[in-house]
Design a protein around this motif. Structure first.
Motif, PDB file in Angstrom:
ATOM      1  N   GLU A   1     -23.369  -3.381   4.320  1.00 38.01           N
ATOM      2  CA  GLU A   1     -22.839  -2.126   4.865  1.00 38.01           C
ATOM      3  C   GLU A   1     -23.183  -1.987   6.349  1.00 38.01           C
ATOM      4  O   GLU A   1     -22.331  -1.633   7.164  1.00 38.01           O
ATOM      5  CB  GLU A   1     -23.423  -0.951   4.080  1.00 38.01           C
ATOM      6  CG  GLU A   1     -22.930   0.405   4.504  1.00 38.01           C
ATOM      7  CD  GLU A   1     -23.582   1.523   3.703  1.00 38.01           C
ATOM      8  OE1 GLU A   1     -23.736   2.622   4.266  1.00 38.01           O
ATOM      9  OE2 GLU A   1     -23.932   1.303   2.529  1.00 38.01           O
TER      10      GLU A   1
ATOM     11  N   ARG B   1     -21.085  -4.370   8.410  1.00 39.08           N
ATOM     12  CA  ARG B   1     -19.726  -3.851   8.604  1.00 39.08           C
ATOM     13  C   ARG B   1     -19.714  -2.802   9.717  1.00 39.08           C
ATOM     14  O   ARG B   1     -18.836  -2.811  10.577  1.00 39.08           O
ATOM     15  CB  ARG B   1     -19.187  -3.239   7.311  1.00 39.08           C
ATOM     16  CG  ARG B   1     -18.565  -4.230   6.358  1.00 39.08           C
ATOM     17  CD  ARG B   1     -17.828  -3.550   5.227  1.00 39.08           C
ATOM     18  NE  ARG B   1     -18.651  -2.640   4.432  1.00 39.08           N
ATOM     19  CZ  ARG B   1     -19.439  -3.017   3.436  1.00 39.08           C
ATOM     20  NH1 ARG B   1     -19.527  -4.286   3.102  1.00 39.08           N
ATOM     21  NH2 ARG B   1     -20.143  -2.123   2.766  1.00 39.08           N
ATOM     22  N   GLU B   2     -20.686  -1.891   9.681  1.00 37.71           N
ATOM     23  CA  GLU B   2     -20.769  -0.861  10.723  1.00 37.71           C
ATOM     24  C   GLU B   2     -20.974  -1.489  12.098  1.00 37.71           C
ATOM     25  O   GLU B   2     -20.383  -1.043  13.081  1.00 37.71           O
ATOM     26  CB  GLU B   2     -21.909   0.116  10.410  1.00 37.71           C
ATOM     27  CG  GLU B   2     -21.641   1.001   9.217  1.00 37.71           C
ATOM     28  CD  GLU B   2     -22.845   1.842   8.820  1.00 37.71           C
ATOM     29  OE1 GLU B   2     -23.863   1.862   9.560  1.00 37.71           O
ATOM     30  OE2 GLU B   2     -22.781   2.478   7.755  1.00 37.71           O
TER      31      GLU B   2
ATOM     32  N   GLU C   1     -17.659  -3.012  13.219  1.00 39.74           N
ATOM     33  CA  GLU C   1     -16.714  -1.970  13.615  1.00 39.74           C
ATOM     34  C   GLU C   1     -17.049  -1.383  14.978  1.00 39.74           C
ATOM     35  O   GLU C   1     -16.157  -1.073  15.761  1.00 39.74           O
ATOM     36  CB  GLU C   1     -16.673  -0.857  12.570  1.00 39.74           C
ATOM     37  CG  GLU C   1     -16.003  -1.260  11.284  1.00 39.74           C
ATOM     38  CD  GLU C   1     -16.170  -0.226  10.176  1.00 39.74           C
ATOM     39  OE1 GLU C   1     -16.740   0.863  10.431  1.00 39.74           O
ATOM     40  OE2 GLU C   1     -15.730  -0.514   9.046  1.00 39.74           O
ATOM     41  N   SER C   2     -18.346  -1.250  15.258  1.00 38.15           N
ATOM     42  CA  SER C   2     -18.750  -0.663  16.542  1.00 38.15           C
ATOM     43  C   SER C   2     -18.630  -1.669  17.680  1.00 38.15           C
ATOM     44  O   SER C   2     -18.521  -1.286  18.839  1.00 38.15           O
ATOM     45  CB  SER C   2     -20.190  -0.144  16.470  1.00 38.15           C
ATOM     46  OG  SER C   2     -21.117  -1.216  16.484  1.00 38.15           O
TER      47      SER C   2
END
Length: 169
Positions: free
Chosen positions: A97, A100-101, A104-105
């Protein structure tokens, strides 16, 4: 001292310091030292510290871990490190998780990099430990060093050590 390949900045040209991971590691170290369960120079201590640091770091979903909240988090950490909990799966899910964050950032996280390294060490390193699943009554055992031993992933040894350290705190 920076090692080649580990130069990391936050985009402003300044070095990004992994404060969340370092703080989680500090908390874990203090809990284990207070419990006085293993010598701080042992691999078992490192396994306990890394397992606890991962628990502390990954359970801080809001990124707000502070000194005042440490005592209020002890029950959470106890429940996460309990014997009957799927800690290994939880770590894998939280790491995925956070990765993924991070993707994305578009900003690499030095905290996540250190957490991933700790998890890799815990998962890939095996330590020789007493066989806690050995059938009792299999023969005379005179001392703890005389019992059956097995090679086990470091997290399997570090997790109960960390759990006990939280209890003793």
């Amino acid at each position: 001292m920076l090692h080649r390949g580990h130069e990391s900045t936050d985009g402003s040209g300044e070095l990004a310091v992994p404060m969340a991971w370092l703080y989680a590691e500090y908390i874990a170290d203090e809990l284990l030292r207070t419990g006085d369960l293993m010598p701080p120079t042992s691999f078992e201590f490192r396994a306990g510290r890394d397992a606890l640091a991962l628990t502390v770091f990954l359970s801080d979903t809001e990124g707000e871990l502070s000194g005042i909240r440490v005592v209020s988090q002890l029950e959470t950490w106890l429940s996460l490190t309990a014997y009957d909990q799927p800690w290994q799966e939880w770590v894998g899910e939280r790491m995925a998780e956070l990765a993924r964050e991070e993707a994305e950032s578009g900003t690499p996280s030095p905290d996540l990099a250190l957490a991933a390294e700790a998890w890799r060490w815990l998962d890939e390193t095996e330590l020789l430990a007493p066989d806690l699943d050995a059938v009792p009554g299999g023969g005379a055992v005179f001392g703890e060093d005389d019992g059956p031993k097995v090679w086990t992933p470091a997290w399997r040894l570090g997790l109960p050590l960390g759990h006990l350290a939280i209890h003793l705190f």
